[in-house]
Design an enzyme around this catalytic site. Sequence first.
Site, PDB file in Angstrom:
ATOM      1  N   GLN A 149      -4.779  -1.414   9.306  1.00 56.84           N
ATOM      2  CA  GLN A 149      -4.685  -2.751   8.724  1.00 56.84           C
ATOM      3  C   GLN A 149      -5.355  -3.785   9.638  1.00 56.84           C
ATOM      4  OE1 GLN A 149      -3.360  -3.472   5.612  1.00 56.84           O
ATOM      5  NE2 GLN A 149      -4.157  -5.522   5.974  1.00 56.84           N
ATOM      6  N   ASP A 206     -10.949   2.785   3.301  1.00 53.59           N
ATOM      7  CA  ASP A 206     -11.255   1.357   3.167  1.00 53.59           C
ATOM      8  C   ASP A 206     -12.749   1.146   2.891  1.00 53.59           C
ATOM      9  OD1 ASP A 206      -9.146  -0.454   3.208  1.00 53.59           O
ATOM     10  OD2 ASP A 206      -8.888  -0.296   5.387  1.00 53.59           O
ATOM     11  N   LYS A 243       0.835  -1.201   0.000  1.00 53.34           N
ATOM     12  CA  LYS A 243       0.000   0.000   0.000  1.00 53.34           C
ATOM     13  C   LYS A 243       0.873   1.256   0.000  1.00 53.34           C
ATOM     14  CE  LYS A 243      -3.860  -2.431   2.058  1.00 53.34           C
ATOM     15  NZ  LYS A 243      -4.633  -2.803   3.246  1.00 53.34           N
TER      16      LYS A 243
END
Length: 279
Positions: free
Chosen positions: A96, A119, A52
């Site tokens: 995460q 997200d 990422k």
Amino acid sequence: MAQLIDGKKISQEIKDELKEKVKELKGQGIEGALAVIQVGSDPASSVYVRNKKRACEYIGIRSESYELPEDTTEKELLTLIEKLNKDPKINGILCQLPVPAHMDENKIIRTIAPEKDVDGFHTQNVGALVVGQQGFVSCTPAGVIQLLKRSGIEIAGKNCVVVGRSNIVGKPMALLMLRENATVTICHSRTADLKAMCKQADILIVAVGKPKMITAEYVKEGATVIDVGIHRQEDGKLCGDVDFEQVEPVAGAITPVPGGVGPMTIAMLMNNCVEAMAR
Ligand code: NDP
């Protein structure tokens, strides 16, 4: 032979388009920054986080890393998120998952400001998807839509079966297909005759989390098969939820694993980051 849906190529196209957009935004004085939080040092999570950060670098946005020890308290993590929520230089926040067991994942997701939730997991963003309003969409399902569209696969009016109803893949996937005017069926572990349901699909999207579970008997001749699953086999190779060797000769189009849905997730995360920047 089935058309191979090339996620590597399509994700690269998207990242190149985003790179151009970021240049434009920077020209207008708009900078982008993603805060990436990782709690603990799970090796798989570390790989995702690294990828990422690399993608941010590629498209030209800054990433800030917060690597917290495994024994971080939930309160400490929430305090960090609240600080980032208020930081005007940060336009995206990502924590995460999974977080260590002593933390409440839902509480963490809820604490991230919806306008920074790149997200797309916050209930406000999920709700926006349900009622057809603007919000961040969960990256993996958004990536599947791009794979289909950019491979010239018609969605409107088609029978779509989604196998799996998780909050991050199955449910948003079904909602997105509905938004694209497919007729959608969602299957799960309690579905009575999964094979028969899958066999009706023009577009079969599998996010079941079971290696090679979907074999040729589940697939209608000529159907498009999208495999969201990803598993490391004993020989070290990756495989999906679909038995590619068996299904490929029956399918009209299919995603491979690796190189199908996988690379799309990060590309769509970058897309959300650029959207956050532009907003
Ligand atoms: P979950 O385990 O959260 O969900 C699996 C779903 O499959 C559940 O809804 C479950 O039903 C259903 N299911 C399980 N067994 C069966 C069965 N025998 N028959 C029918 N349905 C069944 O997984 P995720 O949605 O998080 O992930 C799915 C897969 O996608 C995994 O392999 C994961 O690694 C992969 N993945 C890949 C990503 C990528 O970037 N490519 C990103 C995210 C996930 P029920 O609800 O009834 O329990």
